[in-house]
Enzyme design. Structure first.
Site, PDB file in Angstrom:
ATOM      1  N   ARG A 157      24.864  -3.893 -11.601  1.00 17.91           N
ATOM      2  CA  ARG A 157      23.799  -4.615 -10.877  1.00 17.91           C
ATOM      3  C   ARG A 157      22.438  -3.923 -11.115  1.00 17.91           C
ATOM      4  O   ARG A 157      22.304  -2.716 -11.028  1.00 17.91           O
ATOM      5  CB  ARG A 157      24.124  -4.623  -9.384  1.00 17.91           C
ATOM      6  CG  ARG A 157      23.114  -5.372  -8.508  1.00 17.91           C
ATOM      7  CD  ARG A 157      22.069  -4.461  -7.911  1.00 17.91           C
ATOM      8  NE  ARG A 157      21.255  -5.136  -6.904  1.00 17.91           N
ATOM      9  CZ  ARG A 157      20.162  -4.614  -6.374  1.00 17.91           C
ATOM     10  NH1 ARG A 157      19.745  -3.418  -6.732  1.00 17.91           N
ATOM     11  NH2 ARG A 157      19.486  -5.277  -5.468  1.00 17.91           N
ATOM     12  N   VAL A 158      21.455  -4.745 -11.418  1.00 12.80           N
ATOM     13  CA  VAL A 158      20.080  -4.260 -11.540  1.00 12.80           C
ATOM     14  C   VAL A 158      19.246  -5.025 -10.514  1.00 12.80           C
ATOM     15  O   VAL A 158      19.405  -6.242 -10.361  1.00 12.80           O
ATOM     16  CB  VAL A 158      19.549  -4.502 -12.973  1.00 12.80           C
ATOM     17  CG1 VAL A 158      18.048  -4.257 -13.056  1.00 12.80           C
ATOM     18  CG2 VAL A 158      20.283  -3.607 -13.983  1.00 12.80           C
ATOM     19  N   GLY A 159      18.376  -4.322  -9.816  1.00 12.77           N
ATOM     20  CA  GLY A 159      17.564  -4.957  -8.779  1.00 12.77           C
ATOM     21  C   GLY A 159      16.183  -5.347  -9.272  1.00 12.77           C
ATOM     22  O   GLY A 159      15.942  -5.490 -10.473  1.00 12.77           O
TER      23      GLY A 159
ATOM     24  N   SER B 215      18.087   7.149  -1.683  1.00 11.55           N
ATOM     25  CA  SER B 215      17.919   5.807  -2.242  1.00 11.55           C
ATOM     26  C   SER B 215      17.077   5.828  -3.510  1.00 11.55           C
ATOM     27  O   SER B 215      16.712   4.775  -4.028  1.00 11.55           O
ATOM     28  CB  SER B 215      17.257   4.906  -1.198  1.00 11.55           C
ATOM     29  OG  SER B 215      16.104   5.543  -0.704  1.00 11.55           O
TER      30      SER B 215
ATOM     31  N   THR C  15      13.675   1.974  -1.955  1.00 11.62           N
ATOM     32  CA  THR C  15      12.799   2.183  -3.100  1.00 11.62           C
ATOM     33  C   THR C  15      11.517   2.906  -2.708  1.00 11.62           C
ATOM     34  O   THR C  15      10.945   2.599  -1.666  1.00 11.62           O
ATOM     35  CB  THR C  15      12.379   0.782  -3.608  1.00 11.62           C
ATOM     36  OG1 THR C  15      13.539   0.017  -3.813  1.00 11.62           O
ATOM     37  CG2 THR C  15      11.543   0.863  -4.851  1.00 11.62           C
TER      38      THR C  15
ATOM     39  N   THR D 160       9.833  -3.440  -1.662  1.00 12.57           N
ATOM     40  CA  THR D 160      10.994  -2.639  -1.312  1.00 12.57           C
ATOM     41  C   THR D 160      11.955  -3.555  -0.576  1.00 12.57           C
ATOM     42  O   THR D 160      11.555  -4.596  -0.059  1.00 12.57           O
ATOM     43  CB  THR D 160      10.586  -1.434  -0.431  1.00 12.57           C
ATOM     44  OG1 THR D 160      11.765  -0.689  -0.105  1.00 12.57           O
ATOM     45  CG2 THR D 160       9.913  -1.864   0.857  1.00 12.57           C
ATOM     46  N   GLY D 161      13.221  -3.176  -0.551  1.00  8.42           N
ATOM     47  CA  GLY D 161      14.196  -3.991   0.176  1.00  8.42           C
ATOM     48  C   GLY D 161      15.138  -4.703  -0.757  1.00  8.42           C
ATOM     49  O   GLY D 161      15.380  -4.266  -1.888  1.00  8.42           O
ATOM     50  N   HIS D 162      15.653  -5.810  -0.281  1.00 12.43           N
ATOM     51  CA  HIS D 162      16.752  -6.517  -0.938  1.00 12.43           C
ATOM     52  C   HIS D 162      16.240  -7.214  -2.207  1.00 12.43           C
ATOM     53  O   HIS D 162      15.686  -8.317  -2.165  1.00 12.43           O
ATOM     54  CB  HIS D 162      17.303  -7.523   0.061  1.00 12.43           C
ATOM     55  CG  HIS D 162      18.630  -8.070  -0.290  1.00 12.43           C
ATOM     56  ND1 HIS D 162      19.480  -8.590   0.650  1.00 12.43           N
ATOM     57  CD2 HIS D 162      19.267  -8.187  -1.473  1.00 12.43           C
ATOM     58  CE1 HIS D 162      20.584  -9.008   0.051  1.00 12.43           C
ATOM     59  NE2 HIS D 162      20.473  -8.770  -1.238  1.00 12.43           N
ATOM     60  N   GLY D 163      16.467  -6.555  -3.347  1.00 16.41           N
ATOM     61  CA  GLY D 163      15.816  -6.931  -4.586  1.00 16.41           C
ATOM     62  C   GLY D 163      16.103  -8.338  -5.081  1.00 16.41           C
ATOM     63  O   GLY D 163      15.265  -8.941  -5.753  1.00 16.41           O
TER      64      GLY D 163
HETATM   65  N1  GLY Z   1      14.625  -2.909  -4.020  1.00 11.28           N
HETATM   66  C1  GLY Z   1      15.629  -2.152  -4.580  1.00 11.28           C
HETATM   67  C2  GLY Z   1      16.795  -2.904  -5.035  1.00 11.28           C
HETATM   68  O1  GLY Z   1      17.091  -3.981  -4.534  1.00 11.28           O
HETATM   69  O2  GLY Z   1      17.479  -2.419  -5.906  1.00 11.28           O
END
Ligand code: GLY
Length: 321
Positions: A210-212, A80, A182, A233-236
């Site tokens: 896509r950029v987080g 990741s 992350t 960390t997690g769902h950006g």
């Molecule tokens: N936290 C990493 C991402 O969503 O890309």
């Protein structure tokens, strides 16, 4: 968990009575000279080892976080981050990273391909350009001009998993709540200065382009040397919508502990997205005094904390019990 009524009462009291607020901020602003490093997930353990060596030898928090997160960036088994990261749905490994020092300087790269250590490119953006963020081909060009070499970052294992995913995916991007994400790292050095770094290959099988949150200063990571630092960390997408790391640091500025601040930042997401089954978010934070905190939405997020000569992997408390 921070009691919401107590939190609101405290916030109201702070807005009407000025002096106690300042007293609280002053109390957290006393710098610790004992080094501390905190980072996300299991891969934070070997990363912390390297960062700790830098701090122990009197190095800066900035060098510590850069050297620390380079460990998972270069490890193909960490799927990741960096080399060996899972690709987007078209098979491209695209990387995001940011870094911030104790003087408020920041650098970041997003949508960067073919470079194993995006964190070091982000540091050069901070140190050598008048900008904060370079993206895509421009970031790659800048990296090559500064001596970085292109490499194939898609390992055989990541390619095999991506090809298996394509067979049943219906080409839909996937929400990643697995126990690998992350690496975010925050450090306090022997001079009492803070820095932070954050680097990732982002959501597995994301849409191309896509950029987080990870390269977004204030979302994926934020550092204010007067107050503290925080990282996500997690769902950006949810971290970006709530400017999570900045929020955590600002809550600390108002006198909340790093733990309380991380909890409140997760609560903001719970409020915005009551149906949060497919979302995982974790925050880590450190205050100028060296106090740390961590919190996540679903159980399963852990972090590595190195202090007093000991590196420990700790399960973060979660909103969902
Ligand atoms: N936290 C990493 C991402 O969503 O890309």
């Amino acid at each position: 968990m921070l009691n919401r009524r107590r939190f609101l009462q405290r916030g109201l009291a702070a807005s009407f009575v000025v002096s106690p607020l300042f007293q609280r901020v002053n109390a957290t602003a006393v710098a610790s000279k004992e080094p501390v490093v905190i980072s996300t997930w299991n891969h934070g353990m070997p990363a912390n080892e390297v960062a700790w060596k830098v701090l122990q030898s009197g190095g800066t928090a900035l060098d510590a976080v850069e050297q620390g997160v380079r460990v998972p960036e270069g490890d193909p088994e960490v799927m990741s981050v960096g080399f060996g990261g899972r690709p987007d749905r078209d098979g491209h490994v695209t990387l995001d990273a940011c870094i911030m020092d104790d003087k408020g300087n920041a650098g970041s790269v997003s949508f960067l391909e073919h470079i194993k250590h995006p964190i070091s490119v982000a540091r050069l953006v901070m140190e050598k350009t008048p900008h904060v963020m370079l993206s895509g081909d421009g970031a790659l060009e800048f990296a090559l001009q500064n001596g970085f070499k292109t490499e194939n970052l898609l390992t055989e294992e990541a390619k095999r998993q991506w090809e298996a995913w394509k067979e049943q995916s219906d080409y839909q991007p996937e929400v990643n709540i697995e126990n690998h994400d992350t690496i975010s790292m925050l450090a306090l050095d022997q001079q009492g200065n803070l820095s932070g770094a954050c680097t990732t290959s982002g959501l597995a099988y994301k849409m191309h382009g896509r950029v987080g949150d990870s390269p977004i200063i204030g979302a994926g990571m934020f550092c204010d040397n007067e107050v503290g630092a925080a990282a996500a960390t997690g769902h950006g997408e949810w971290v970006m919508r709530t400017v999570g790391s900045f929020l955590v640091v600002e809550l600390m500025r108002q006198g909340h502990s790093p733990q309380e601040a991380c909890e409140e930042a997760v609560m903001r997401i719970v409020k915005l997205k009551p149906n949060f089954d497919e979302v995982q978010i974790g925050y880590i934070a450190i205050s100028k005094a060296g106090e740390t905190g961590a919190y996540c939405l679903h159980p399963g997020f852990n972090y590595a904390l190195y202090r007093d000569g000991q590196n420990k992997l700790i399960d973060a408390d979660a909103y969902v019990k």
